[in-house]
Motif scaffolding. Structure first.
Motif, mmCIF file in Angstrom:
data_model
loop_
_atom_site.group_PDB
_atom_site.id
_atom_site.type_symbol
_atom_site.label_atom_id
_atom_site.label_comp_id
_atom_site.label_asym_id
_atom_site.label_seq_id
_atom_site.Cartn_x
_atom_site.Cartn_y
_atom_site.Cartn_z
ATOM 1 N N ALA A 1 0.824 -1.228 0.104
ATOM 2 C CA ALA A 1 0.028 -0.020 -0.042
ATOM 3 C C ALA A 1 1.049 1.282 -0.025
ATOM 4 C CB ALA A 1 -0.721 -0.029 1.265
ATOM 5 N N ALA A 2 0.307 2.254 -0.541
ATOM 6 C CA ALA A 2 1.155 3.605 -0.483
ATOM 7 C C ALA A 2 0.097 4.639 -0.665
ATOM 8 C CB ALA A 2 2.081 3.657 -1.624
ATOM 9 N N ALA A 3 0.441 5.753 -0.038
ATOM 10 C CA ALA A 3 -0.268 7.242 -0.368
ATOM 11 C C ALA A 3 0.353 7.753 -1.569
ATOM 12 C CB ALA A 3 -0.402 8.052 1.110
ATOM 13 N N LEU A 4 -0.034 8.641 -2.044
ATOM 14 C CA LEU A 4 0.453 9.225 -3.107
ATOM 15 C C LEU A 4 0.678 10.825 -2.995
ATOM 16 C CD1 LEU A 4 -1.372 7.762 -6.258
ATOM 17 C CD2 LEU A 4 0.688 7.115 -5.317
ATOM 18 N N GLN A 5 1.749 11.558 -3.237
ATOM 19 C CA GLN A 5 1.543 12.959 -3.196
ATOM 20 C C GLN A 5 0.567 13.643 -4.019
ATOM 21 O OE1 GLN A 5 3.938 14.674 -1.515
ATOM 22 N NE2 GLN A 5 5.032 13.062 -0.616
ATOM 23 N N PRO A 6 0.221 15.006 -3.973
ATOM 24 C CA PRO A 6 -0.714 15.719 -4.633
ATOM 25 C C PRO A 6 -0.465 15.545 -6.124
ATOM 26 C CG PRO A 6 0.146 17.056 -2.997
ATOM 27 C CD PRO A 6 0.863 15.854 -2.841
ATOM 28 N N ALA A 7 -1.846 15.348 -6.816
ATOM 29 C CA ALA A 7 -1.766 15.501 -8.390
ATOM 30 C C ALA A 7 -0.847 16.261 -9.014
ATOM 31 C CB ALA A 7 -3.215 15.459 -9.013
ATOM 32 N N GLU A 8 -0.861 17.443 -8.411
ATOM 33 C CA GLU A 8 0.162 18.475 -9.203
ATOM 34 C C GLU A 8 1.701 18.193 -9.128
ATOM 35 O OE1 GLU A 8 -1.461 19.705 -5.393
ATOM 36 O OE2 GLU A 8 -2.585 19.486 -6.993
ATOM 37 N N THR A 9 2.070 17.154 -8.434
ATOM 38 C CA THR A 9 3.410 16.654 -8.430
ATOM 39 C C THR A 9 3.752 15.662 -9.424
ATOM 40 O OG1 THR A 9 2.952 14.978 -6.724
ATOM 41 C CG2 THR A 9 3.470 17.169 -6.091
ATOM 42 N N ALA A 10 2.731 15.204 -10.164
ATOM 43 C CA ALA A 10 2.568 14.344 -11.294
ATOM 44 C C ALA A 10 3.544 14.714 -12.515
ATOM 45 C CB ALA A 10 1.155 13.663 -11.531
ATOM 46 N N ASP B 1 4.368 18.532 -17.400
ATOM 47 C CA ASP B 1 4.352 18.555 -15.747
ATOM 48 C C ASP B 1 2.999 18.505 -15.370
ATOM 49 O OD1 ASP B 1 6.987 18.699 -15.639
ATOM 50 O OD2 ASP B 1 7.082 20.714 -15.799
ATOM 51 N N GLY B 2 2.608 17.740 -14.285
ATOM 52 C CA GLY B 2 1.495 17.733 -13.493
ATOM 53 C C GLY B 2 0.526 16.877 -14.159
ATOM 54 N N PRO B 3 -0.789 16.536 -13.660
ATOM 55 C CA PRO B 3 -1.606 15.777 -14.399
ATOM 56 C C PRO B 3 -2.151 16.203 -15.851
ATOM 57 C CG PRO B 3 -2.840 17.008 -12.801
ATOM 58 C CD PRO B 3 -1.351 17.483 -12.617
ATOM 59 N N PHE B 4 -2.255 15.190 -16.729
ATOM 60 C CA PHE B 4 -2.587 15.372 -18.180
ATOM 61 C C PHE B 4 -3.919 16.218 -18.245
ATOM 62 C CE2 PHE B 4 -3.893 14.436 -22.657
ATOM 63 C CZ PHE B 4 -2.680 15.177 -23.055
ATOM 64 N N ALA B 5 -4.676 15.560 -17.577
ATOM 65 C CA ALA B 5 -6.305 16.334 -17.772
ATOM 66 C C ALA B 5 -6.686 16.664 -16.384
ATOM 67 C CB ALA B 5 -7.266 15.107 -18.082
ATOM 68 N N GLU B 6 -7.405 17.762 -16.440
ATOM 69 C CA GLU B 6 -8.246 18.334 -15.292
ATOM 70 C C GLU B 6 -9.097 17.181 -14.553
ATOM 71 O OE1 GLU B 6 -7.388 20.956 -13.500
ATOM 72 O OE2 GLU B 6 -5.372 21.428 -14.687
#
Length: 123
Positions: free
Chosen positions: A46-55, A69-74
């Protein structure tokens, strides 16, 4: 059977609006829930993820790989983490997911069966 339990933050503003102590209590409850799964041998990882804007998103386009940088889609919903479950069947996976403490804070979970032995899906 292995299942991926995707932990979806359906509306990040709901969790953020909770008081600090309430958020901490949900985190503690989630930790206890996960420890129970470990003791029963029902979780593999299991793992938690950093906020989507860090993708960082990579896509193939026009014969080359494009990096964004960041998520591809809003998206209103974001993936907050995941748990890989070891269950006899979907019913057992659903019973585990129904006990996930963060559901009461507006989060959702999605269960997906994994392809056996890490193989590729075939037609």
């Amino acid at each position: 059977m292995k299942y991926l339990m995707k932990i979806i933050n359906a509306d990040p503003t709901i969790f953020a609006a909770l008081g600090k102590e309430e958020r901490n209590e949900i985190h503690r409850e989630c930790g206890a829930w996960h420890e129970e799964l470990e003791k029963k041998g029902q979780t593999l990882f299991a793992a938690a993820l950093q906020p989507a804007e860090t993708a960082t998103t990579l896509r193939h386009s026009g014969g080359k790989v494009v990096v964004t940088d960041g998520p591809f889609a809003e998206a209103k919903e974001v993936l907050g983490g995941f748990e890989v479950l070891e269950c006899a069947d979907l019913d057992e996976a659903m019973a585990i997911a129904k006990r996930f403490p963060a559901l009461k804070s507006g989060m959702a979970v999605e269960l997906l069966p994994l392809v056996p032995d890490g193989g590729c899906m075939e037609d």
